[in-house]
Design a protein around this motif. Structure first.
Motif, mmCIF file in Angstrom:
data_model
loop_
_atom_site.group_PDB
_atom_site.id
_atom_site.type_symbol
_atom_site.label_atom_id
_atom_site.label_comp_id
_atom_site.label_asym_id
_atom_site.label_seq_id
_atom_site.Cartn_x
_atom_site.Cartn_y
_atom_site.Cartn_z
ATOM 1 N N SER A 187 -63.883 28.269 36.385
ATOM 2 C CA SER A 187 -64.053 28.873 35.058
ATOM 3 C C SER A 187 -62.879 29.749 34.638
ATOM 4 C CB SER A 187 -65.341 29.708 35.041
ATOM 5 O OG SER A 187 -65.269 30.765 35.986
ATOM 6 N N CYS A 202 -59.457 28.886 34.215
ATOM 7 C CA CYS A 202 -58.663 28.224 33.181
ATOM 8 C C CYS A 202 -58.650 26.724 33.433
ATOM 9 C CB CYS A 202 -57.225 28.769 33.150
ATOM 10 S SG CYS A 202 -56.259 28.400 34.636
ATOM 11 N N LYS A 203 -58.165 25.981 32.446
ATOM 12 C CA LYS A 203 -58.147 24.523 32.524
ATOM 13 C C LYS A 203 -57.229 24.035 33.638
ATOM 14 C CE LYS A 203 -57.350 20.414 29.670
ATOM 15 N NZ LYS A 203 -56.963 19.930 28.307
ATOM 16 N N LEU A 204 -56.059 24.687 33.833
ATOM 17 C CA LEU A 204 -55.113 24.257 34.858
ATOM 18 C C LEU A 204 -55.703 24.410 36.252
ATOM 19 C CD1 LEU A 204 -51.665 25.602 33.566
ATOM 20 C CD2 LEU A 204 -52.438 23.225 33.718
ATOM 21 N N ARG A 239 -58.889 24.390 36.997
ATOM 22 C CA ARG A 239 -59.956 23.397 37.117
ATOM 23 C C ARG A 239 -59.380 22.023 37.437
ATOM 24 N NH1 ARG A 239 -62.382 24.862 32.994
ATOM 25 N NH2 ARG A 239 -61.550 23.412 31.450
ATOM 26 N N GLN A 240 -58.292 21.651 36.786
ATOM 27 C CA GLN A 240 -57.639 20.363 37.072
ATOM 28 C C GLN A 240 -57.094 20.332 38.482
ATOM 29 O OE1 GLN A 240 -54.727 20.116 33.919
ATOM 30 N NE2 GLN A 240 -56.138 19.132 32.490
#
Length: 252
Positions: A27, A29-31, A33-34
């Motif tokens: 949760s 950030c997107k980076l 999570r990827q």
């Protein structure tokens, strides 16, 4: 990924975070999570020796145990509406999130369990799309089905009666250890690197008993040393003192 750090250094930092914190990292950030979903990240984490084996168990809620069993008997997941076993089989496509039919089995199994050994689902050949013969694992006089486990070492293990056995070269079975004295009967098992955990009913009150065995220290592929087997106790919290339906090990 982390301000002020190169991606390589940031990846080193994320690699060292305990696996039970991963849900919080998703949760951020997107980076991140990827990164945490990338198989390359987990291969790198495993190569550093930080990844940990985690045993995962599937159990019914105790308060709903009887109702769940009733639903299972009435479902078509292996049984028809009258609780009769089926020959039909399905394979789950993880990428497509869908079930696909496979060729029917030669006969209707009862309480069957799948084993993946050396990259192959015993005894289905994906390349040929057909089922092959498999050894019967219910010895004469045994009422309960034998528990079969594929070890990370590429060997096939089984619990039958009060014995834990390994399949040697040539298909010969040899005893690795006797079940611990506190366990009346084995109900499930799971293997990971060098370890084997067996779960079963206790001698006293039928509660779940779990024990682990160091396979590397106990077994050589020529002369299994059952006399030297040393079981270690695995504490089972009171809220999990119920039958284990499925067990597996994840390296996270």
């Amino acid at each position: 990924m982390i301000p002020g750090l190169t991606d390589d250094v940031a990846r080193e930092c994320l690699t060292r975070v305990p696996y039970n914190v991963f849900p919080a990292l998703f949760s951020v950030c997107k980076l991140w999570r990827q990164e945490l979903r990338d198989p390359t990240f987990h291969r790198f984490r495993k190569s550093t020796g930080i990844a940990q084996p985690v045993v995962v168990l599937v159990q019914p809620y105790s308060t709903y145990y009887n109702s769940l069993l009733h639903r299972f008997r009435k479902s078509t997941g292996g049984h028809d509406g009258s609780a009769n076993p089926l020959r039909s089989t399905l394979a789950y496509d993880v990428a497509g999130d869908s079930w696909k039919p496979l060729p029917d089995m030669a006969r209707k199994p009862f309480d069957c369990r799948g084993v993946i050994l050396r990259g192959k689902f015993v005894a289905f050949d994906p390349a040929a799309g057909s089922w092959g013969p498999v050894e019967e694992f219910v010895p004469p006089g045994e009422e309960l089905p034998t528990i079969c486990i594929a070890g990370v070492d590429g060997n096939n293990y089984r619990c039958v009666g009060r014995e834990v056995m390994v399949q040697l070269d040539g298909g010969v079975w040899a005893t690795v250890a006797k079940l611990p004295s506190e366990m009346r009967v084995a109900m499930n098992a799971v293997a990971w690197e060098g370890k084997l955990m067996v779960m079963g009913l206790g001698m006293r009150n039928g509660a779940l008993v779990a024990k682990s065995l160091d396979i590397k220290a106990t077994t050589t592929m020529t002369t299994p040393a059952s006399a030297s087997a040393s079981w270690r106790n695995v504490d089972v919290p009171p809220e999990y003192q119920w039958h284990v339906q499925v067990a597996c090990c994840l390296v996270i």
